[in-house]
Design a protein around this motif. Structure first.
Motif, short mmCIF file in Angstrom:
data_model
loop_
_atom_site.label_atom_id
_atom_site.label_comp_id
_atom_site.label_asym_id
_atom_site.label_seq_id
_atom_site.Cartn_x
_atom_site.Cartn_y
_atom_site.Cartn_z
N LEU A 83 -16.63 -10.20 -23.59
CA LEU A 83 -16.54 -10.09 -22.26
C LEU A 83 -14.73 -10.01 -21.95
O LEU A 83 -14.43 -9.31 -21.15
N HIS A 84 -14.06 -11.02 -22.71
CA HIS A 84 -12.93 -10.97 -22.04
C HIS A 84 -11.94 -9.84 -22.70
O HIS A 84 -11.21 -9.33 -22.08
N THR A 85 -12.34 -9.43 -23.88
CA THR A 85 -11.57 -8.19 -24.29
C THR A 85 -12.16 -6.87 -23.61
O THR A 85 -11.28 -6.28 -23.24
N ASP A 148 -1.84 -17.88 -20.80
CA ASP A 148 -3.12 -18.34 -20.94
C ASP A 148 -4.16 -17.92 -19.60
O ASP A 148 -5.03 -18.58 -19.35
N SER A 149 -4.09 -16.45 -19.30
CA SER A 149 -4.70 -16.11 -18.14
C SER A 149 -4.98 -14.42 -18.62
O SER A 149 -4.16 -13.82 -19.40
N TYR A 150 -5.92 -13.92 -17.79
CA TYR A 150 -6.15 -12.42 -17.77
C TYR A 150 -4.72 -11.78 -17.36
O TYR A 150 -4.21 -10.45 -17.94
N THR A 151 -3.90 -12.33 -16.63
CA THR A 151 -2.86 -11.83 -16.11
C THR A 151 -1.77 -11.68 -17.05
O THR A 151 -1.04 -10.64 -17.34
N ALA A 152 -1.58 -12.50 -18.11
CA ALA A 152 -0.51 -12.63 -19.20
C ALA A 152 -1.10 -11.38 -20.07
O ALA A 152 -0.14 -11.02 -20.86
N HIS A 216 -5.90 -2.01 -27.80
CA HIS A 216 -5.87 -3.38 -26.92
C HIS A 216 -6.93 -3.99 -27.54
O HIS A 216 -7.03 -5.23 -27.28
N TRP A 217 -7.89 -3.53 -27.90
CA TRP A 217 -9.15 -4.16 -28.40
C TRP A 217 -8.67 -4.64 -29.80
O TRP A 217 -9.02 -5.99 -30.03
N ASN A 218 -7.57 -4.21 -30.57
CA ASN A 218 -7.19 -4.72 -31.83
C ASN A 218 -5.96 -5.54 -31.70
O ASN A 218 -5.26 -6.06 -32.55
N ASP A 219 -5.56 -5.62 -30.43
CA ASP A 219 -4.11 -6.43 -30.29
C ASP A 219 -4.18 -7.86 -30.47
O ASP A 219 -5.18 -8.39 -29.76
N LEU A 220 -3.47 -8.12 -31.43
CA LEU A 220 -3.18 -9.68 -31.64
C LEU A 220 -1.91 -10.02 -31.38
O LEU A 220 -1.88 -11.52 -31.09
N TYR A 221 -0.95 -9.37 -30.94
CA TYR A 221 0.43 -9.81 -31.00
C TYR A 221 0.30 -10.59 -29.56
O TYR A 221 0.86 -11.74 -29.53
N TRP A 222 0.08 -9.89 -28.58
CA TRP A 222 0.36 -10.44 -26.89
C TRP A 222 -0.73 -11.78 -27.01
O TRP A 222 -0.28 -12.93 -26.42
N PRO A 223 -1.83 -11.60 -27.39
CA PRO A 223 -2.73 -12.87 -27.24
C PRO A 223 -2.18 -14.06 -28.01
O PRO A 223 -2.41 -15.25 -27.67
N ASP A 230 -8.83 -21.24 -25.72
CA ASP A 230 -10.02 -20.14 -25.69
C ASP A 230 -10.64 -19.66 -24.41
O ASP A 230 -11.49 -19.10 -24.28
N GLN A 231 -9.72 -19.99 -23.46
CA GLN A 231 -10.48 -19.86 -22.06
C GLN A 231 -10.53 -18.22 -22.06
O GLN A 231 -11.41 -17.93 -20.97
N VAL A 232 -9.42 -17.34 -22.32
CA VAL A 232 -9.67 -16.01 -22.27
C VAL A 232 -9.28 -15.34 -23.63
O VAL A 232 -8.84 -14.05 -23.66
#
Length: 287
Positions: A83-85, A148-152, A216-223, A230-232
Motif C-alpha cells: 500500500l505504501h509503495t 518519515d512521511s509520504y511527503t518526504a 520508484h518501486w525499487n528505490d531504496l536510496y530515498w527511503p 515502518d510507518q510509511v
C-alpha cells in the motif's frame, strides 16, 4: 518458349548473408535474455527449496516447498508495504506528468528566449545523480519536520528531467498541422497541453509510467535516508530490514521475500509491454 534464367550468384550470396545476420541477431537476443533471466530463475528456485538443502550461492532442483513464502509473509507486513509503495508510485507519477508534460511541450513547440539553453539545462540534470542532492534535500525536509512521511518520499521526485526529455521528443514527432489546426480553433497553451498533446502522447505516457513505476518501486536510496520507522515503509525498505544480519532470516525466506517484492512489477510489465515498446519506438523526434 521462355528461357528460364538462373538466379544471380551475387543475389543468392546477399540473401544467404541476410539470413545469417538475422539468425545471429536472434541468437544474441536469446543469449541476452537467458543472461538477464538467470538471476530471477535462481531466486525463484531458492525460494521454493527447503532450507536444509539450500546454501548461499547454490540451489537444488530436488524438493519443493512453500514454507519459505509462508514464513516471509508472516514476518513482513506485506499489505502495508504494498500500500505504501503504490501510494508513493501513483503520487510521484501524477506529479511528474503534471510538471514534465507542459515543460516538454514548451521545449518542443513554443518559441521563447533561451529555449536551447533551457533544453541543455534539462540534459545536464539527467547527468546529476540523486546522491549529489541527498544531503541538501534531507536538511531541508528535516527543518520543516517532514521526515518519515509520504511527503518526504514524494517531494524529491516531483520533477523529472527524463520525463521532460521523453515528452519533448514525442511531441516533436507529432505533425505540426495538429497544433496549427488547434490554434485556428483558438486553443490556448494550457488547453493545448491537456486537450491536444495528452491524448496524442499515450504511448510515451505508458513508457514513462513503466520507467517511473519500476524506478520508484525499487528505490531504496530515498527511503533509507528519509524514513526512521515502518510507518510509511516501502517494499525495498522493508526487504532491506528483513535481509539485515540482525533479522536472523534464512536464505530461503530472503529469496521468497525478494520474489514477493518482484511479482507485482512483473505483472505490471506484462500488462503494459506493448505500450512500452510502442512508446520507445515512436520517441524519435528531432529538431
Amino acid at each position: 518458349m521462355t528461357e528460364v534464367r538462373p538466379r544471380p550468384a551475387r543475389r543468392w550470396a546477399g540473401d544467404k548473408r541476410g539470413i545469417w545476420v538475422r539468425w545471429s541477431l536472434r541468437a544474441g537476443l536469446a543469449a541476452g535474455a537467458v543472461f538477464m533471466l538467470t538471476p530471477f530463475l535462481l531466486m525463484a528456485l531458492a525460494a521454493v527449496t527447503p532450507d536444509r538443502r539450500l546454501k548461499p550461492g547454490s540451489v537444488s532442483l530436488s524438493g519443493f516447498t512453500l514454507d519459505n513464502f509462508r514464513q516471509a509473509w508472516h514476518d513482513v507486513d506485506w499489505p502495508a508495504l504494498y500500500l505504501h509503495t503504490v501510494v508513493v508510485v501513483i503520487v510521484v507519477f501524477a506529479a511528474q506528468v503534471l510538471t514534465s508534460l507542459p515543460a516538454g511541450y514548451a521545449l518542443a513547440r513554443l518559441r521563447f528566449r533561451n529555449r536551447r539553453l533551457s533544453f541543455w539545462t534539462v540534459m545536464l540534470c539527467l547527468a546529476i545523480p540523486p546522491q549529489v542532492t541527498g544531503i541538501p534535500v534531507f536538511y531541508a525536509l528535516s527543518k520543516v519536520n517532514l521526515l518519515d512521511s509520504y511527503t518526504a518520499l514524494v517531494l524529491p521526485s516531483v520533477g523529472s528531467a527524463f520525463g521532460i526529455f521523453l515528452f519533448r521528443q514525442f511531441v516533436l514527432s507529432l505533425p505540426q498541422s495538429v497544433f496549427d489546426a488547434a490554434r485556428l480553433d483558438r486553443v490556448g497553451p494550457v488547453a493545448m497541453v491537456w486537450r491536444i498533446v495528452l491524448p496524442n502522447v499515450r504511448p510515451a505516457l505508458a513508457a514513462f509510467a513503466v520507467f517511473t513505476v519500476v524506478g520508484h518501486w525499487n528505490d531504496l536510496y530515498w527511503p533509507s535516508m528519509l524514513l526512521r520507522s515502518d510507518q510509511v515503509a516501502t517494499v525495498p525498505y522493508g526487504i532491506a530490514r528483513y535481509a539485515a544480519p540482525e533479522s536472523l532470516s534464512t536464505y530461503g525466506t530472503q529469496m521468497a521475500a525478494a520474489t514477493l517484492a518482484t511479482l507485482p512489477l512483473l505483472i505490471f510489465f506484462l500488462l503494459v509491454q506493448r505500450q512500452l515498446v510502442r512508446g520507445i519506438a515512436l520517441t524519435n523526434g528531432g529538431e
